[in-house]
Write a protein that holds these residues in place. Structure first.
Motif, short mmCIF file in Angstrom:
data_model
loop_
_atom_site.label_atom_id
_atom_site.label_comp_id
_atom_site.label_asym_id
_atom_site.label_seq_id
_atom_site.Cartn_x
_atom_site.Cartn_y
_atom_site.Cartn_z
N ALA A 214 23.77 38.18 41.29
CA ALA A 214 25.03 38.03 40.55
C ALA A 214 25.61 39.39 40.20
N ARG A 215 24.74 40.32 39.77
CA ARG A 215 25.23 41.67 39.43
C ARG A 215 25.81 42.35 40.68
N ASP B 130 19.71 36.84 39.16
CA ASP B 130 20.46 37.75 38.27
C ASP B 130 20.89 39.00 39.03
N ALA B 131 20.00 39.55 39.85
CA ALA B 131 20.35 40.75 40.62
C ALA B 131 21.47 40.47 41.61
N ARG C 279 29.22 41.03 41.42
CA ARG C 279 30.24 41.58 40.52
C ARG C 279 30.59 43.02 40.90
N GLU C 280 29.55 43.80 41.20
CA GLU C 280 29.79 45.19 41.56
C GLU C 280 30.61 45.28 42.86
#
Length: 299
Positions: free
Chosen positions: A278-279, A275-276, A282-283
């Motif tokens: 993926a974030r 999850d981290a 995106r960032e």
């Protein structure tokens, strides 16, 4: 066997079943069978079944011997018939010999009964075993006792007739006085002597054969006891191995539970890291887009 399947002609089979049971289970099964007979409309059969009396432990052991050793029991009954036939005509020496053989056979058969009872989970005390011996002596001496034992439904210890030992006891005493001269012809006396000799020979032969069979049984029993001891030792060894394997299995299960917990925690950390990531992607993409826009605006 389903009690509802008992037919009207099966009372004898029910009684045989009851007297084959250890005394502790007799009453409950009797009431069960009697109730089944009443339910199926066989009131007379129910009354007969309910009238059956629970055998004593000694009687049950004697019945067990009769049922478990049918061939040997038949020969024992035949020996009793021969002894009773010979008893009235044998001389004191013949009676003493047959009495000694009878004691040996009865003693051996009572030991067999005790062994069978022990195997069935009902060990006999010395007193009970003596009652078994008394019952077997009665079977040899009394035709009614023999007929009862032959059915396998003895209810209590049997007792030999009180007059059984009288001829043998007399034989052990001082020499008898000469009998008065018989009035019968000499030929008649010879015939009677020949008949007595034949009866003695038959009784001796029957007793000898029974003794041989008992010795064979004793040897077989000793071998069976040795085999039982070997089987028990193997069972103990197997039980020890099973206990060790169960202990190993318990440890393996504990290890499995521990590794399953570790796996679940690792999977949780993996999901969090995914999850981290993926974030962060995106960032990064958003930052790159912002940089491109800023560059276009600067032109």
């Amino acid at each position: 066997m389903d009690v509802r399947d008992e037919g009207a002609g099966d009372v004898e089979a029910v009684l045989d079943e009851l007297y084959a049971l250890p005394p502790s289970g007799f009453v409950a099964r009797r009431e069960e069978r009697a109730a089944a007979a009443r339910t199926s409309g066989r009131a007379d059969d129910a009354r007969r079944i309910h009238a059956a009396r629970r055998p004593t432990l000694a009687a049950w052991a004697a019945n067990l011997l009769r049922r478990s050793r049918p061939d040997e029991a038949e020969r024992f009954l035949e020996l009793g018939r021969a002894l009773r036939e010979a008893h009235a005509t044998l001389d004191p020496d013949g009676l003493r010999e047959l009495s000694a053989q009878r004691r040996r056979i009865v003693s051996e058969l009572s030991r067999q009964a005790a062994g069978l009872a022990r195997e069935a989970g009902q060990p006999l005390s010395d007193t009970v075993q003596r009652d078994v011996e008394t019952t077997l002596r009665a079977v040899l001496a009394d035709p009614e006792a023999a007929d009862l034992w032959a059915t396998g439904r003895v209810e209590s210890a049997l007792t030999p007739p009180s007059g059984l030992a009288a001829p043998v006891a007399a034989a052990k005493g001082p020499a008898r006085k000469a009998a008065p001269a018989a009035s019968a012809p000499a030929r008649k006396k010879d015939q009677l002597a020949q008949q007595r000799a034949k009866r003695l020979a038959r009784a001796r032969e029957a007793a000898h054969a029974a003794g041989e069979r008992l010795r064979e049984r004793r040897a077989g029993q000793e071998e069976a006891e040795a085999s039982l001891e070997r089987a028990r030792e193997h069972h103990r060894e197997s039980a020890d191995r099973v206990a060790a394997l169960e202990e190993q299995l318990h440890g393996a299960r504990a290890e499995l539970e521990r590794t399953e917990r570790e796996q679940r925690e690792a999977e949780k950390r993996h999901r969090t890291a995914a999850d981290a990531l993926a974030r962060a992607r995106r960032e990064a993409e958003e930052a790159a887009e912002d940089a491109e826009r800023a560059e276009r605006d600067a032109r």
